[in-house]
Design a protein around this motif. Sequence first.
Motif, PDB file in Angstrom:
ATOM      1  N   LYS A  25       0.815  -1.207   0.000  1.00 46.70           N
ATOM      2  CA  LYS A  25       0.000   0.000   0.000  1.00 46.70           C
ATOM      3  C   LYS A  25       0.850   1.259   0.000  1.00 46.70           C
ATOM      4  O   LYS A  25       0.528   2.254  -0.637  1.00 46.70           O
ATOM      5  CB  LYS A  25      -0.921   0.011   1.222  1.00 46.70           C
ATOM      6  N   GLU A  26       1.929   1.218   0.800  1.00 46.73           N
ATOM      7  CA  GLU A  26       2.727   2.441   0.979  1.00 46.73           C
ATOM      8  C   GLU A  26       3.912   2.500   0.033  1.00 46.73           C
ATOM      9  O   GLU A  26       4.727   3.420   0.116  1.00 46.73           O
ATOM     10  CB  GLU A  26       3.183   2.523   2.441  1.00 46.73           C
ATOM     11  N   TYR A  27       4.001   1.513  -0.855  1.00 43.24           N
ATOM     12  CA  TYR A  27       5.137   1.458  -1.759  1.00 43.24           C
ATOM     13  C   TYR A  27       5.204   2.725  -2.612  1.00 43.24           C
ATOM     14  O   TYR A  27       4.203   3.155  -3.177  1.00 43.24           O
ATOM     15  CB  TYR A  27       5.038   0.234  -2.665  1.00 43.24           C
ATOM     16  N   GLY A  28       6.388   3.322  -2.653  1.00 45.68           N
ATOM     17  CA  GLY A  28       6.567   4.500  -3.498  1.00 45.68           C
ATOM     18  C   GLY A  28       6.226   5.809  -2.816  1.00 45.68           C
ATOM     19  O   GLY A  28       6.449   6.883  -3.380  1.00 45.68           O
ATOM     20  N   LYS A  29       5.680   5.760  -1.613  1.00 47.21           N
ATOM     21  CA  LYS A  29       5.360   7.003  -0.904  1.00 47.21           C
ATOM     22  C   LYS A  29       6.619   7.598  -0.284  1.00 47.21           C
ATOM     23  O   LYS A  29       7.649   6.946  -0.150  1.00 47.21           O
ATOM     24  CB  LYS A  29       4.323   6.723   0.203  1.00 47.21           C
ATOM     25  N   ILE A  39       1.768  -3.852  -6.756  1.00 47.56           N
ATOM     26  CA  ILE A  39       2.445  -5.133  -6.967  1.00 47.56           C
ATOM     27  C   ILE A  39       3.016  -5.197  -8.380  1.00 47.56           C
ATOM     28  O   ILE A  39       4.139  -5.641  -8.594  1.00 47.56           O
ATOM     29  CB  ILE A  39       1.483  -6.317  -6.716  1.00 47.56           C
ATOM     30  N   GLU A  40       2.249  -4.696  -9.331  1.00 44.82           N
ATOM     31  CA  GLU A  40       2.723  -4.762 -10.711  1.00 44.82           C
ATOM     32  C   GLU A  40       3.860  -3.780 -10.973  1.00 44.82           C
ATOM     33  O   GLU A  40       4.693  -4.000 -11.852  1.00 44.82           O
ATOM     34  CB  GLU A  40       1.543  -4.568 -11.676  1.00 44.82           C
ATOM     35  N   MET A  41       3.903  -2.687 -10.180  1.00 41.13           N
ATOM     36  CA  MET A  41       5.060  -1.783 -10.275  1.00 41.13           C
ATOM     37  C   MET A  41       6.354  -2.520  -9.936  1.00 41.13           C
ATOM     38  O   MET A  41       7.409  -2.246 -10.483  1.00 41.13           O
ATOM     39  CB  MET A  41       4.909  -0.625  -9.263  1.00 41.13           C
TER      40      MET A  41
END
Length: 687
Positions: free
Chosen positions: A627-631, A673-675
């Motif tokens: 959820k917090e990936y990339g934040k 997830i696909e990122m």
Amino acid sequence: MGLTEYSSEDLEQEKAIQEQLFQCCDTFESVVFHAGAGSGKTYALVECLKHIVNKNREKLIEHNQKIVCITYTNVAANHIKHQIGASDVVVVSTIHERIWSMIKEQKSALLALHVEKLKNEIKDIRNQLAKKPDFQKYKKLDQVKKQEFFLIMQENREAYYEAYSNNASGFKNSMSEIIPLEYKDLLSNVTKFKSLVDKLFKIERYERCLERIEAKEKEYRVVQYNAKYNRDRLDIMRISHDTVLEYGYQLIEKYPKMRQMIIDQYPYILIDEYQDTTEVAVKMMDLVEKYAKEINHDMFVGYFGDSVQNIYDDGIGGRLNELHTGLKEFDKIYNRRSYKEIIDLANKVRNDRIEQKSIYSDCEGGSAMCYYGTEADIKEFIDMCAENWDCSTENPLHCLFATNQKVAEYSGFLKMYIAFNGTDRYKKGLGYKQLNSELLGQDTRQLGRVPAMFDRLMRLYSEVRNGREPLRNILPTDDFRSISFSELRTLIQVLKSIDGENIEELLKKIFKQYEEKNDKVFKKIIDKVFDLEEASYNAVITEIAKNLYRDDWEESKTAEEMIRPILEIEKQELLNWFDYRNHAEKEKICYHTFHSTKGLEFENVAIILGQDFGKGKGKNLFETYFKEYGKSIEEISDSYETGRNILYVAVSRAIKNLCILYVDHMEDIQDKIEMIFGKIEDIKDGK
DNA sequence: AGCAATTCTCTTTTT
DNA sequence: GAGAATTGCT
């Protein structure tokens, strides 16, 4: 083939970094060496050790100085010792062993700290008694009454502990026989009552200990540390792991002489896996090194590790720079372990400034994929991986799960795991934490009494059947030498005849033989397996019951009824358990927890990310991470880090082939997830 | 119903 | 050993 040709330019670069590290050792500039998974961190550390030894050995010997290398585990310590060979100027050990050896001679200073700690603990308990709402009824009593209540409990201590593990109403019954009416009110809530009395007794034990220290009684003159125990027993002068470091820090902080001594004796300190060390250990290093600068002495501290690989609760992780300031930083970006496809994925998972690059020019040819599915698809997923990568005992598939229960399930001893999990010993209190070391510990010494017994039994069982030289490792050497060939053959025949579907049958068969046959050597072997004063079926049953269940079972049930779930464990489960722990048989598919694979590497890795890790039902360790990936740093939470670190460690174990199965809802997080993984497919379409 | 007491549940790992 | 869930009491 792959991973054989180096890119010469990169090799030069890698060498240059190592040279810079050497230079820092020489000029006493303390460093932190950030090295991601598979980058050869330990290699760099060992090279530094060797470099320092080569350059300074004579000088170190002359000044009676040593180079210190600190590791997180004993296994790692032995590994490094092995790599540098025997050396008279390097000491390799865990932080606890090193700190203890540094401080243990300061007996009077330690004793003073211990007295202080006892007093603080007493103060703290008194404080709780005065403040916590749980103890309001006790608080309302006047001093005389409080004292009288304590004396009554003290007189009836035995009865108190005897009733302790009964259920609430049973406990109330036993206690109301003892306690005068005026204190009955305290008993209205059993939990609070127990907590109160436990605290009163604890204060008493600590005060008594203080008196004995004061009186200089024999056993109360020195503080002891024994790595075997996990808890402090301050009242019997025994401290545990955390307190060793705590006392060490306090000594170093309090006495400049202590700092001076360390600086004089150990001018070089190298720390492996720094992310796993505790805060207090790093603060100690910082204190010592700053003091060395102050008094113009040479001192080098080198930290080697990777903040993202911190997967233990009390490791400092990424907080090194706050705790030890002024370190020169190095990044190692080369990877010597994996194919490009794996490295690229691992880079995306950690998603920070460290972006690894393979040191090899022929690094393409691996694979990294991600599927989603349900609990029911796991088995099929694993088989698919094994088939796709042509796995065999020579080229095994390694499956990574979050929990030991899943590992037990897929390794074929779930029923055994659950049977042990259900016993009083592991169900009550914090016992479930003990289960993992006492049932699954790789080291036989970690095993609990009953699992150790079963381990010896299964060792005998498989030795007789599969051993190249049966009984060689089981018989004492004298017996093995003196026994004749035909005697040995009959003995093996007898031992082979011991068999059965489950533990109960095995035990019955063994003791039937034991009583019928009057064979001295046979009896000796069986005695050794069970390690009891008297070996008999009933003795074994009683021993198991005593060890795994509370001791109040005798009234209601027989020992045999009590341990029914244990007796019904199937032999096949025992064998699977035995193989899992001993890795005796090379398996086509091996199962591990994420945590236990740290530091290892495997050609083929399958990872199952499910809902089985974390508190409450349906909690998913990785959900927050996705959820917090990339934040930005401000927006991410602690559980982001926990998920990321474990996933990074898991993913980076793979050398060539990696496949992940995500077992949970993914409506909200599919894009994230696909990122990371690229397109994610339904396992059912994957075949 | 509302509150208090009791029982159940909980991940991984090292020293 | 803490927090949630369940049972029990008035």
